[in-house]
Write a protein that holds these residues in place. Structure first.
Motif, PDB file in Angstrom:
ATOM      1  N   VAL A  98      38.661  23.634   0.755  1.00 29.53           N
ATOM      2  CA  VAL A  98      38.461  25.110   0.443  1.00 29.53           C
ATOM      3  C   VAL A  98      37.194  25.508   0.848  1.00 29.53           C
ATOM      4  O   VAL A  98      36.838  26.573   1.025  1.00 29.53           O
ATOM      5  CB  VAL A  98      38.525  25.083  -1.286  1.00 29.53           C
ATOM      6  N   VAL A  99      36.066  24.645   0.507  1.00 34.59           N
ATOM      7  CA  VAL A  99      34.711  25.281   1.087  1.00 34.59           C
ATOM      8  C   VAL A  99      34.324  25.440   2.263  1.00 34.59           C
ATOM      9  O   VAL A  99      33.760  26.437   2.712  1.00 34.59           O
ATOM     10  CB  VAL A  99      33.657  24.050   0.126  1.00 34.59           C
ATOM     11  N   THR A 100      34.915  24.234   3.075  1.00 36.09           N
ATOM     12  CA  THR A 100      34.578  24.518   4.599  1.00 36.09           C
ATOM     13  C   THR A 100      35.540  25.743   5.267  1.00 36.09           C
ATOM     14  O   THR A 100      35.221  26.324   5.957  1.00 36.09           O
ATOM     15  CB  THR A 100      34.902  23.105   5.234  1.00 36.09           C
ATOM     16  N   GLY A 101      36.475  25.995   4.601  1.00 36.13           N
ATOM     17  CA  GLY A 101      37.373  26.870   5.033  1.00 36.13           C
ATOM     18  C   GLY A 101      36.674  28.386   4.708  1.00 36.13           C
ATOM     19  O   GLY A 101      36.760  29.140   5.700  1.00 36.13           O
ATOM     20  N   ALA A 102      36.197  28.422   3.685  1.00 33.92           N
ATOM     21  CA  ALA A 102      35.268  29.705   3.268  1.00 33.92           C
ATOM     22  C   ALA A 102      34.293  29.879   4.279  1.00 33.92           C
ATOM     23  O   ALA A 102      33.818  30.928   4.662  1.00 33.92           O
ATOM     24  CB  ALA A 102      34.812  29.645   1.690  1.00 33.92           C
ATOM     25  N   LEU A 103      33.538  28.595   4.590  1.00 33.18           N
ATOM     26  CA  LEU A 103      32.413  28.930   5.665  1.00 33.18           C
ATOM     27  C   LEU A 103      32.830  29.382   7.132  1.00 33.18           C
ATOM     28  O   LEU A 103      32.384  30.268   7.569  1.00 33.18           O
ATOM     29  CB  LEU A 103      31.679  27.381   5.624  1.00 33.18           C
ATOM     30  N   VAL A 104      34.248  28.958   7.432  1.00 30.67           N
ATOM     31  CA  VAL A 104      34.849  29.231   8.862  1.00 30.67           C
ATOM     32  C   VAL A 104      35.043  30.740   8.676  1.00 30.67           C
ATOM     33  O   VAL A 104      34.745  31.424   9.585  1.00 30.67           O
ATOM     34  CB  VAL A 104      36.013  28.281   9.098  1.00 30.67           C
ATOM     35  N   HIS A 105      35.731  30.989   7.698  1.00 33.14           N
ATOM     36  CA  HIS A 105      35.979  32.454   7.526  1.00 33.14           C
ATOM     37  C   HIS A 105      34.621  33.364   7.471  1.00 33.14           C
ATOM     38  O   HIS A 105      34.836  34.480   8.146  1.00 33.14           O
ATOM     39  CB  HIS A 105      36.695  32.513   5.877  1.00 33.14           C
ATOM     40  N   TYR A 106      33.471  33.030   6.946  1.00 32.24           N
ATOM     41  CA  TYR A 106      32.408  33.754   6.926  1.00 32.24           C
ATOM     42  C   TYR A 106      32.147  34.035   8.384  1.00 32.24           C
ATOM     43  O   TYR A 106      31.595  34.871   8.774  1.00 32.24           O
ATOM     44  CB  TYR A 106      31.453  33.354   6.139  1.00 32.24           C
ATOM     45  N   VAL A 107      32.101  32.913   9.090  1.00 31.80           N
ATOM     46  CA  VAL A 107      31.587  32.896  10.520  1.00 31.80           C
ATOM     47  C   VAL A 107      32.613  33.716  11.378  1.00 31.80           C
ATOM     48  O   VAL A 107      32.203  34.618  12.310  1.00 31.80           O
ATOM     49  CB  VAL A 107      31.559  31.403  11.148  1.00 31.80           C
ATOM     50  N   ALA A 108      33.919  33.658  10.932  1.00 29.51           N
ATOM     51  CA  ALA A 108      34.750  34.351  11.756  1.00 29.51           C
ATOM     52  C   ALA A 108      34.722  35.880  11.427  1.00 29.51           C
ATOM     53  O   ALA A 108      34.670  36.734  12.261  1.00 29.51           O
ATOM     54  CB  ALA A 108      36.235  34.002  11.419  1.00 29.51           C
ATOM     55  N   ILE A 109      34.210  36.329  10.352  1.00 33.63           N
ATOM     56  CA  ILE A 109      33.883  37.731   9.941  1.00 33.63           C
ATOM     57  C   ILE A 109      32.739  38.195  10.601  1.00 33.63           C
ATOM     58  O   ILE A 109      32.842  39.265  11.261  1.00 33.63           O
ATOM     59  CB  ILE A 109      33.613  37.816   8.475  1.00 33.63           C
ATOM     60  N   LEU A 110      31.828  37.465  10.922  1.00 35.92           N
ATOM     61  CA  LEU A 110      30.563  37.750  11.744  1.00 35.92           C
ATOM     62  C   LEU A 110      31.163  38.042  13.197  1.00 35.92           C
ATOM     63  O   LEU A 110      30.588  38.844  13.801  1.00 35.92           O
ATOM     64  CB  LEU A 110      29.289  36.790  11.906  1.00 35.92           C
ATOM     65  N   ILE A 111      31.708  37.256  13.815  1.00 36.03           N
ATOM     66  CA  ILE A 111      32.135  37.371  15.107  1.00 36.03           C
ATOM     67  C   ILE A 111      33.116  38.637  15.183  1.00 36.03           C
ATOM     68  O   ILE A 111      32.831  39.533  16.049  1.00 36.03           O
ATOM     69  CB  ILE A 111      32.858  36.166  15.526  1.00 36.03           C
ATOM     70  N   MET A 112      34.132  38.730  14.120  1.00 34.61           N
ATOM     71  CA  MET A 112      35.182  39.827  14.345  1.00 34.61           C
ATOM     72  C   MET A 112      34.515  41.160  14.010  1.00 34.61           C
ATOM     73  O   MET A 112      34.821  42.220  14.529  1.00 34.61           O
ATOM     74  CB  MET A 112      36.242  39.568  13.295  1.00 34.61           C
ATOM     75  N   THR A 113      33.057  41.270  13.330  1.00 31.52           N
ATOM     76  CA  THR A 113      32.545  42.552  13.088  1.00 31.52           C
ATOM     77  C   THR A 113      32.189  43.117  14.569  1.00 31.52           C
ATOM     78  O   THR A 113      32.509  44.422  14.521  1.00 31.52           O
ATOM     79  CB  THR A 113      31.313  42.324  12.210  1.00 31.52           C
ATOM     80  N   LYS A 114      31.633  42.456  15.259  1.00 28.62           N
ATOM     81  CA  LYS A 114      31.088  42.865  16.525  1.00 28.62           C
ATOM     82  C   LYS A 114      32.086  43.272  17.553  1.00 28.62           C
ATOM     83  O   LYS A 114      32.274  44.275  18.108  1.00 28.62           O
ATOM     84  CB  LYS A 114      30.281  41.668  17.378  1.00 28.62           C
ATOM     85  N   VAL A 115      33.424  42.513  17.354  1.00 26.42           N
ATOM     86  CA  VAL A 115      34.499  42.938  18.284  1.00 26.42           C
ATOM     87  C   VAL A 115      35.114  44.087  17.633  1.00 26.42           C
ATOM     88  O   VAL A 115      35.599  44.994  18.480  1.00 26.42           O
ATOM     89  CB  VAL A 115      35.641  41.664  18.317  1.00 26.42           C
ATOM     90  N   ASN A 116      35.221  44.035  16.250  1.00 28.36           N
ATOM     91  CA  ASN A 116      35.906  45.560  15.822  1.00 28.36           C
ATOM     92  C   ASN A 116      35.120  46.745  16.255  1.00 28.36           C
ATOM     93  O   ASN A 116      35.587  47.665  16.263  1.00 28.36           O
ATOM     94  CB  ASN A 116      36.096  45.261  14.199  1.00 28.36           C
ATOM     95  N   LYS A 117      33.774  46.554  15.976  1.00 26.25           N
ATOM     96  CA  LYS A 117      32.776  47.950  16.395  1.00 26.25           C
ATOM     97  C   LYS A 117      32.822  48.230  17.792  1.00 26.25           C
ATOM     98  O   LYS A 117      33.421  49.493  18.084  1.00 26.25           O
ATOM     99  CB  LYS A 117      31.462  47.293  16.091  1.00 26.25           C
ATOM    100  N   ARG A 118      33.200  47.321  18.840  1.00 21.69           N
ATOM    101  CA  ARG A 118      33.319  47.611  20.260  1.00 21.69           C
ATOM    102  C   ARG A 118      34.866  48.336  20.314  1.00 21.69           C
ATOM    103  O   ARG A 118      35.015  49.206  21.095  1.00 21.69           O
ATOM    104  CB  ARG A 118      33.289  46.608  21.231  1.00 21.69           C
ATOM    105  N   VAL A 119      35.916  47.839  19.451  1.00 23.41           N
ATOM    106  CA  VAL A 119      37.206  48.447  19.482  1.00 23.41           C
ATOM    107  C   VAL A 119      37.305  49.625  19.156  1.00 23.41           C
ATOM    108  O   VAL A 119      37.824  50.526  19.629  1.00 23.41           O
ATOM    109  CB  VAL A 119      38.267  47.299  19.029  1.00 23.41           C
ATOM    110  N   ALA A 120      36.754  49.791  18.038  1.00 21.23           N
ATOM    111  CA  ALA A 120      36.510  51.177  17.398  1.00 21.23           C
ATOM    112  C   ALA A 120      36.115  52.243  18.184  1.00 21.23           C
ATOM    113  O   ALA A 120      36.582  53.288  17.929  1.00 21.23           O
ATOM    114  CB  ALA A 120      36.119  51.081  16.014  1.00 21.23           C
TER     115      ALA A 120
END
Length: 769
Positions: free
Chosen positions: A393-415
């Motif tokens: 659960v703990v490591t999954g939350a950390l991975v999710h946080y990193v994925a959020i950081l990456i997808m934020t940059k992708v989402n901005k370019r797509v938008a």
């Protein structure tokens, strides 16, 4: 060959033009040598050295004929529009100070200050001075408009002709003392001073953020009370007592990493912890938060109306402002009408849905990670068997946080690409469309895994004898031993904690370190004797800002607001964390904007725009999500049904018996160990004939039992009732609290009445004459 000759001829013409311009000494070392197109009398010239904007270029561009020519052509075009400019240079950079002529602001005043407007009522003898925010806004608009050659300043920056451009920080000392200091954390913000320096849009952001922080106090207190009420019943809960005393109940092995039976009493601590946020007060708190979200927005609308009236912007029109700026820049400007293309809208909707599917796919990737991590942690013996689930659960939350950081940059370019494809008419329309698209993508990026944990995790796994496996190899992840609410609580706590702490630290430390490094590099080099050049270089060394600087702050707060309201039933401490975070965020943003960043280009506004619709949407989603969490994730419904339908109190309350007595035995299904596919591999299976697991299934064929379907029906009824009651409360609260205070309405009404009376009076005078 003809195309080659045309290019050479064009290049030769450009060089000839540049030589002619050089002979006319257009680029000069002092402002007094600049010759604007319109003649200005000495008495009408504005105070000297009041530069509105600064352009910066590398000194090497002066040795490049093509780039130097482009610079001169751009500045010459500014001169023909009525701008003064001045060139200063040091060893590395060339600085061009730009100031607009007073005639430009007279035109702006003529276009927008109508006779019936507030500026004309007092009939001043001399026009009031144009505020610095208005000057910078107009100059920025003209600078970023297309030139006669079809280029924009942004294009010139990309081509290396100019390095950057910025508005100058001037007169910010008062804000530094009253606002941009950590010791002023609990002081009231000087909203009017912020507006006078950064413009209305930034001031409204801080006004909204301050009000949001203030309103978080009752929500934080209510969440803390709900959490602490669990502490008061930490050892008194009948369910916790039964779990802690259940030494004779064995739980079935969970997942592939569980190779032995576990006593139910071993989960005693987690059962007590779960009761802190999964208790009878959770429903009341969820309804309270639905009401809180509505009251917060309705009172903010009233606050906004007062502030906008105070600023004399109640009747201001954004479209009219943008058309005025276009006409100031180009008198031959042609109006762009509103357009709509169903084909383009269909394409954009399709692309948005594909991106949303990608966000949901990211959630599935996290599911796969959690399954594989459970197998890895167990095989590598990194954790004890009872710790594997918590580690996943703990490591999954950390991975999710990193994925959020990456997808934020992708989402901005797509938008951004989608907005460019949609071809909005104006900048404000483009910003609104970009807001909707970017927030939608960000919402799915942040909350898709939480939706999985809250409503899917542990519900499609089958039963111990026949489990569902990923790719036929790995068994799907189970909920925590104490229930899925613990998984959701941990995920919310980790993501929100990381987002508040790490994001705030990086948001401050990044600009601070970058600024310090630039200062050290300059100190090691040289210092200018000219105070004006020194001031320009000081502004240049600050961290750059862009169109998204304020947008990013709004987006950060919207996501935080989502965490504070959506799934708050599983994490009642979310408002408290948001309150502490916002107290830091306000001063952090203030210090960044005043001390560490270049001056933001002021923008006029009378509300927070599309963000208000985003907040209202989050409020509705919060009602739905919290209703589903209480109905399907928490143990509230099963406890209530057992208390009044299956438990000892079904025929009437007995003071000597707790109504939840026997609930644990009722809520655990029986599995016969002989039905395991490989029972020998399970440690201690010799003397065990049955084990228990969390589900409602028959002991004979392991099909879903009657209790499951009864509970499902009651869960659905509760969800419908909860959502309707909560939404009705929201609607009643929205009706009960008017968006605009009566005092504001009366003030606007009086202004209209006074204007009409003055028109009648002037009309009678003209008739008499």
């Amino acid at each position: 060959m003809p195309r080659m000759r045309a290019k050479l001829a064009s290049h030769s013409a450009s060089l000839g033009l540049c030589q002619a311009e050089e002979s006319l000494r257009i680029l000069v070392g002092t402002e007094g040598d600049s010759l604007p197109l319109m003649e200005i009398n000495a008495g009408e010239t504005e105070a000297s050295e009041q530069w509105d904007y600064v352009l910066v270029a590398d000194r090497r561009t002066q040795r490049n004929p093509r780039q130097a020519c482009q610079q001169r052509r751009f500045l010459e075009e500014l001169r023909t529009k009525g701008f003064h400019y001045k060139m200063m240079e040091d060893r590395e950079k060339v600085f061009f100070g730009v100031r607009a002529d007073s005639r430009i602001f007279d035109l702006y005043r003529t276009l927008l200050m109508e006779p019936e407007g507030p500026a004309a009522r007092g009939q001043p003898a001399r026009p009031a001075p144009i505020p610095a925010t208005t000057r910078i806004r107009i100059v920025n608009f003209v600078l970023n408009s297309k030139t006669a050659a079809g280029d924009t300043l942004e294009d010139l920056v990309k081509n290396g002709v100019f390095e950057t451009r910025f508005a100058l920080h001037k007169g910010e000392d008062d804000l530094k003392k009253k606002w941009a200091q950590w010791r002023n954390m609990v002081n009231k913000q000087p909203i009017d001073d912020i507006r006078d320096y950064f413009g209305e849009k930034v001031a409204l952001y801080f006004a909204w953020l301050g009000w949001y922080t203030y309103m978080l106090v009752p929500a934080a207190v209510a969440g803390l009370v709900i959490f602490l009420s669990g502490f008061s019943l930490f050892n008194a809960s009948q369910i916790s007592k039964e779990i802690c005393e259940a030494d004779d109940i064995l739980l079935c092995p969970r997942g592939d990493h569980g190779r032995k039976y576990q006593r139910l009493s071993d989960t005693c601590t987690f059962a007590k912890l779960t009761h802190l946020f999964d208790n009878e007060g959770t429903v009341l708190f969820a309804i309270f938060m639905a009401l809180w979200a509505t009251v917060f927005l309705e009172i903010w609308k009233r606050q906004r109306a007062r502030v906008v009236l105070h600023w004399d912007l109640y009747g201001w029109d954004e479209d009219q402002e943008e058309m005025a700026l276009e006409l100031i820049n180009c008198p031959d400007y042609k109006l762009r009408p509103h357009q709509h293309s169903y084909l383009r809208s269909t394409a954009i909707l399709t692309l948005c849905l594909l991106m949303i599917c990608l966000m949901i796919g990211m959630a599935h990737v996290l599911v796969v990670y959690r399954v594989l991590a459970a197998a890895l942690f167990n095989s590598a013996l990194l954790f004890q068997e009872e710790q594997v689930t918590t580690a996943v659960v703990v490591t999954g939350a950390l991975v999710h946080y990193v994925a959020i950081l990456i997808m934020t940059k992708v989402n901005k370019r797509v938008a951004l690409k989608l907005c460019d494809f949609e071809k909005p008419r104006t900048f404000s329309e483009r910003e609104s469309k970009f807001t909707v698209k970017f927030f939608t993508l960000q919402f799915f990026a942040h909350f898709s895994s939480l939706v999985y944990i809250a409503f899917i995790l542990g519900r499609i796994n089958g039963h111990p004898g026949k489990s569902v496996r990923l790719a036929g190899l790995w068994r799907l992840e189970e909920c925590h031993l104490s229930g899925c609410m613990m998984d959701l609580f941990l995920q919310m706590a980790i993501i929100m904690g990381l987002k508040q702490t790490l994001s705030n630290c990086m948001e401050y430390l990044g600009p601070w370190l970058a600024h310090k490094c630039r200062l050290i590099r300059v100190k090691l080099g040289h210092a200018s004797e000219d105070p004006e050049l020194r001031d320009w270089r000081r502004n240049y060394l600050l961290n750059p800002v862009n169109t998204f600087s304020l947008f990013d702050e709004f987006m950060e707060m919207m996501i935080q607001y989502g965490f504070t309201t959506i799934f708050v039933a599983a994490f009642p401490l979310a408002p408290l964390l948001a309150l502490f975070s916002n107290l830091v965020e306000i001063r952090l943003d203030a210090i960044k904007m005043v001390r560490l960043q270049r001056r933001l280009v002021p923008r006029k506004a009378k509300d927070i725009g599309t963000w208000l619709q985003v907040l209202e949407t989050i409020g509705v989603l919060a009602v739905i999500a919290n209703g589903m969490v209480i109905a399907f994730t928490s143990e509230f419904i099963p406890r209530v049904v057992y208390k009044y339908h299956y438990g000892p109190c079904r025929k009437g309350a007995d003071p000597a018996v707790d109504c939840l007595t026997g609930y644990i035995n009722h809520s655990l299904s029986v599995f016969h160990t002989k039905d395991f596919q490989d029972p020998i591999r399970i440690e201690g299976s010799e003397n065990v004939t049955e084990c228990r697991y969390r589900d409602y299934r028959n002991a004979q064929d392991y099909n879903l039992s009657e209790q499951f379907w009864v509970l499902l029906a009651i869960r659905l009824v509760f969800l419908i009732l909860f959502e309707h009651v909560a939404l009705c409360i929201k609607l009643i609260a929205a009706w009960f609290v008017p968006d605009v205070p009566q005092s504001v309405k009366n003030k606007v009404l009086e202004d209209k009445y006074r204007t009409l009376r003055e028109k009648i009076r002037s009309s009678r005078k003209s008739t008499d004459v």
